[in-house]
Design a protein around this motif. Structure first.
Motif, PDB file in Angstrom:
ATOM      1  N   HIS A   1      -0.350   2.775   1.693  1.00  0.00           N
ATOM      2  CA  HIS A   1      -1.042   2.490   2.949  1.00  0.00           C
ATOM      3  C   HIS A   1      -1.868   1.216   2.832  1.00  0.00           C
ATOM      4  O   HIS A   1      -1.840   0.356   3.722  1.00  0.00           O
ATOM      5  CB  HIS A   1      -1.933   3.687   3.307  1.00  0.00           C
ATOM      6  N   ARG A   2      -2.595   1.076   1.739  1.00  0.00           N
ATOM      7  CA  ARG A   2      -3.443  -0.103   1.548  1.00  0.00           C
ATOM      8  C   ARG A   2      -2.596  -1.368   1.397  1.00  0.00           C
ATOM      9  O   ARG A   2      -2.937  -2.421   1.945  1.00  0.00           O
ATOM     10  CB  ARG A   2      -4.342   0.085   0.335  1.00  0.00           C
ATOM     11  N   ALA A   3      -1.524  -1.256   0.640  1.00  0.00           N
ATOM     12  CA  ALA A   3      -0.661  -2.422   0.461  1.00  0.00           C
ATOM     13  C   ALA A   3      -0.059  -2.854   1.791  1.00  0.00           C
ATOM     14  O   ALA A   3       0.036  -4.055   2.098  1.00  0.00           O
ATOM     15  CB  ALA A   3       0.434  -2.103  -0.552  1.00  0.00           C
ATOM     16  N   TRP A   4       0.346  -1.876   2.607  1.00  0.00           N
ATOM     17  CA  TRP A   4       0.942  -2.202   3.895  1.00  0.00           C
ATOM     18  C   TRP A   4      -0.081  -2.837   4.842  1.00  0.00           C
ATOM     19  O   TRP A   4       0.211  -3.809   5.538  1.00  0.00           O
ATOM     20  CB  TRP A   4       1.530  -0.947   4.535  1.00  0.00           C
TER      21      TRP A   4
ATOM     22  N   ALA B   1      -4.703  16.023   4.774  1.00  0.00           N
ATOM     23  CA  ALA B   1      -4.207  14.664   5.032  1.00  0.00           C
ATOM     24  C   ALA B   1      -4.870  13.738   4.028  1.00  0.00           C
ATOM     25  O   ALA B   1      -6.016  13.940   3.624  1.00  0.00           O
ATOM     26  CB  ALA B   1      -4.522  14.216   6.459  1.00  0.00           C
ATOM     27  N   THR B   2      -4.159  12.713   3.598  1.00  0.00           N
ATOM     28  CA  THR B   2      -4.686  11.787   2.598  1.00  0.00           C
ATOM     29  C   THR B   2      -5.875  11.015   3.158  1.00  0.00           C
ATOM     30  O   THR B   2      -5.855  10.547   4.290  1.00  0.00           O
ATOM     31  CB  THR B   2      -3.588  10.809   2.160  1.00  0.00           C
ATOM     32  N   GLU B   3      -6.915  10.895   2.346  1.00  0.00           N
ATOM     33  CA  GLU B   3      -8.095  10.094   2.695  1.00  0.00           C
ATOM     34  C   GLU B   3      -7.843   8.664   2.245  1.00  0.00           C
ATOM     35  O   GLU B   3      -7.774   8.385   1.041  1.00  0.00           O
ATOM     36  CB  GLU B   3      -9.328  10.669   2.013  1.00  0.00           C
ATOM     37  N   HIS B   4      -7.672   7.736   3.210  1.00  0.00           N
ATOM     38  CA  HIS B   4      -7.288   6.366   2.895  1.00  0.00           C
ATOM     39  C   HIS B   4      -8.477   5.420   2.710  1.00  0.00           C
ATOM     40  O   HIS B   4      -8.288   4.306   2.221  1.00  0.00           O
ATOM     41  CB  HIS B   4      -6.394   5.799   4.003  1.00  0.00           C
ATOM     42  N   HIS B   5      -9.691   5.827   3.118  1.00  0.00           N
ATOM     43  CA  HIS B   5     -10.802   4.880   3.151  1.00  0.00           C
ATOM     44  C   HIS B   5     -11.971   5.261   2.242  1.00  0.00           C
ATOM     45  O   HIS B   5     -12.732   4.389   1.847  1.00  0.00           O
ATOM     46  CB  HIS B   5     -11.315   4.732   4.584  1.00  0.00           C
ATOM     47  N   PHE B   6     -12.117   6.521   1.947  1.00  0.00           N
ATOM     48  CA  PHE B   6     -13.224   6.981   1.113  1.00  0.00           C
ATOM     49  C   PHE B   6     -12.664   7.792  -0.053  1.00  0.00           C
ATOM     50  O   PHE B   6     -11.485   8.143  -0.056  1.00  0.00           O
ATOM     51  CB  PHE B   6     -14.195   7.843   1.933  1.00  0.00           C
ATOM     52  N   PRO B   7     -13.486   8.083  -1.058  1.00  0.00           N
ATOM     53  CA  PRO B   7     -12.998   8.938  -2.142  1.00  0.00           C
ATOM     54  C   PRO B   7     -12.543  10.298  -1.614  1.00  0.00           C
ATOM     55  O   PRO B   7     -13.028  10.772  -0.582  1.00  0.00           O
ATOM     56  CB  PRO B   7     -14.224   9.078  -3.062  1.00  0.00           C
ATOM     57  N   ASP B   8     -11.620  10.927  -2.315  1.00  0.00           N
ATOM     58  CA  ASP B   8     -11.159  12.264  -1.941  1.00  0.00           C
ATOM     59  C   ASP B   8     -12.354  13.203  -1.802  1.00  0.00           C
ATOM     60  O   ASP B   8     -13.338  13.096  -2.539  1.00  0.00           O
ATOM     61  CB  ASP B   8     -10.199  12.793  -3.011  1.00  0.00           C
TER      62      ASP B   8
ATOM     63  N   PHE C   1     -10.497  -4.685   2.644  1.00  0.00           N
ATOM     64  CA  PHE C   1      -9.613  -3.692   3.264  1.00  0.00           C
ATOM     65  C   PHE C   1     -10.210  -3.179   4.572  1.00  0.00           C
ATOM     66  O   PHE C   1      -9.507  -3.012   5.575  1.00  0.00           O
ATOM     67  CB  PHE C   1      -9.376  -2.532   2.297  1.00  0.00           C
ATOM     68  N   ALA C   2     -11.528  -2.920   4.576  1.00  0.00           N
ATOM     69  CA  ALA C   2     -12.185  -2.422   5.781  1.00  0.00           C
ATOM     70  C   ALA C   2     -12.053  -3.432   6.919  1.00  0.00           C
ATOM     71  O   ALA C   2     -11.760  -3.069   8.065  1.00  0.00           O
ATOM     72  CB  ALA C   2     -13.660  -2.135   5.490  1.00  0.00           C
ATOM     73  N   ALA C   3     -12.270  -4.713   6.616  1.00  0.00           N
ATOM     74  CA  ALA C   3     -12.164  -5.743   7.650  1.00  0.00           C
ATOM     75  C   ALA C   3     -10.737  -5.838   8.187  1.00  0.00           C
ATOM     76  O   ALA C   3     -10.520  -5.994   9.400  1.00  0.00           O
ATOM     77  CB  ALA C   3     -12.622  -7.088   7.088  1.00  0.00           C
TER      78      ALA C   3
END
Length: 518
Positions: A224-227, A341-348, A126-128
């Protein structure tokens, strides 16, 4: 390695021993041994003893001589082989390309057979994908998607606050009415029962809203991740096209207008550090609330713009903020701001801080016990805990510096104060973890109080600047990432102190260019 050099040779091991009846008569033993010998010499001795019925008392002697024979013959084999290869190399008789290919094949086969079979994790994939998309024409679309997500969360938070406010107002009116009728038609037990009822209503309302917000954040993160993973496939098929399957098609076309932010005092300096190998750094003097750097939305632009933090998220140019903390991790003032705002990359952020609080208990309490400390809290002034973020305007990393100390608020401190030593550890951590931009509170205070006179502020600012300068030189000499931009913050609305601090900064650091005003 050539085929010839990989072959073995057979050498004869000779051993003799006297007979039991006549010591002048010897049994002679000849055993062929492959050199180099891959097995155990001790095991070969046992096989020889059993096969030739050699007396057991000769075992040690036989073992010693056989081991010596194998060792010497192996050395001779290797020496002869190496000498032959060296001569072949000198004479140009070796096929170097073939040798390299054989080694490469052998290495790959060995890795495939014995190495742990582990591919990239979902987080790494996902990061890449995200990093590639934000450096493509899809950047604007990604920013709009994340902006719409954030506005949805903020809208629900506003509804929660409005609902809570109305409930509190109604409960206050009910309690005032009960208190007015006390000793007439109302008893103290009735008031206590009403207070308990109000507390339960507040708890239920708070839990209901928090559950809805958690569900919204979870759904946004998954979508977000799926998109992103779908968009990267489309982008790789046509690298000049912006992904078209955007969630924006189901969202309102216009976002709420941003409220302009008030102007703030800011000044920048370019400095050189080091006597021989000089390093260039940028220092910003800024008068603002440091929590503004940890905001999820900025009011001085027309959109929810996070372009620069997004571009640098998976890079070696991270941004950090030093936030003073007076409580345990789970009570950080950052938590509510970051959750707007939602945290999309790290834990909440709540999960991060709770995990930190759990993990530091045992080692911190062991440390405090070893030092004979009587403090009830696990963490002490000068300790630092770190949280990671992708949804803040000016920070990927937040260093929470614990300063629960009366001296930090009112008295003078020295360069050995725990808070100063904490800053040193923060700069070391930044250097080791690709944090090239760092913001710190210049006075080690977030706000002004009556006892903070001009002279007090300048003494504190001078100490912090001199210590930070020394720490920057120390970390630069130790290697790692250079701190390119240092932002020092003063509490807002202090023009006289801002000007005096700018003059102090120029006297401590060596300027490399004229001062630039903004």
């Amino acid at each position: 390695m050539t085929t010839e050099s990989a072959q073995k040779v057979t050498k004869t091991f000779n051993y003799s021993f006297p007979t039991c009846t006549n010591k002048d008569v010897f049994f002679k033993l000849e055993v062929p041994v492959d050199i180099p010998y891959d097995g155990s010499s001790g095991e070969l001795v046992q096989r020889i003893i059993k096969m030739f019925r050699i007396p057991v008392f000769l075992e040690d002697e036989l073992n010693e001589k056989l081991s010596h024979f194998i060792s010497e013959e192996t050395k001779t084999f290797h020496n002869d082989r190496d000498e032959k290869l060296i001569n072949q190399l000198k004479n140009g008789e070796l096929n170097l390309e073939g040798i390299i290919k054989n080694w490469e094949k052998s290495f790959k086969d060995n890795v495939l057979e014995y190495a742990e079979q582990k591919g990239s994790s979902d987080e790494e994939v996902f990061a890449a994908a995200y990093h590639k998309l934000v450096h493509s024409p899809a950047l604007d679309t990604i920013m709009q998607v994340e902006s719409s997500y954030a506005n949805t969360v903020m809208s629900m938070i506003d509804s929660r606050d409005d609902d809570t406010k109305k409930l509190t107002q109604r409960q206050t009116e009910e309690m005032e009415e009960k208190m007015r009728l006390l000793n007439t038609s109302t008893t103290e037990d009735d008031i206590n029962a009403l207070a308990a009822k109000h507390f339960e209503e507040q708890s239920v309302t708070s839990g209901r809203w928090e559950s809805q917000l958690d569900a919204l954040r979870h759904a946004q993160r998954a979508e977000h991740r799926a998109w992103i993973m779908s968009a990267i496939d489309d982008y790789q098929l046509n690298e000049n096209a912006t992904p078209s399957n955007s969630p924006l098609c189901t969202l309102p076309p216009e976002l709420p207008p941003a409220v302009p932010a008030p102007p703030r005092l800011e000044e920048s300096f370019t400095i050189h550090l080091g006597s021989q190998l000089k390093q260039t750094h940028n220092i910003r003097l800024l008068a603002a609330d440091i929590l503004d750097l940890c905001s999820v939305n900025r009011g001085d632009s027309g959109t929810w713009s996070r372009v620069q933090p997004a571009l640098a998220l998976y890079s070696s140019e991270l941004s950090g903020v030093v936030l003073l903390a007076e409580h345990a991790p789970e009570r950080s003032p950052l938590a509510e701001r970051a959750r707007r705002a939602t945290e999309h990359h790290f834990p909440d952020v709540h999960l991060q801080l709770r995990d930190i609080a759990d993990k530091v208990k045992e080692p911190a309490e062991a440390r405090n016990k070893a030092r004979g400390s009587s403090r009830s809290r696990a963490l002490q002034p000068g300790d630092v805990f770190i949280s990671r973020h992708s949804n803040l305007m000016d920070a990927h990393v937040v260093y929470h510096l614990l300063v629960d100390d009366d001296n930090i608020n009112s008295g003078d401190i020295t360069s050995r104060h725990p808070a100063i030593l904490g800053l040193r550890n923060i700069l070391k951590s930044a250097s080791c973890n690709d944090v090239t931009s760092l913001a710190i509170p210049l006075l080690l205070r977030h706000d002004f109080t009556e006892e903070m006179t001009m002279s007090w502020c300048l003494r504190r600012a001078e100490l912090v600047l001199k210590c930070v300068k020394g720490f920057m030189l120390e970390t630069s000499a130790a290697g790692g990432t250079d701190l390119r931009t240092l932002t020092v913050l003063l509490p807002a609305a202090a023009p006289q102190l801002f000007q005096a601090s700018g003059q102090l900064l120029t006297s401590i650091f060596r300027l490399a260019s004229p001062v630039r005003h903004h």
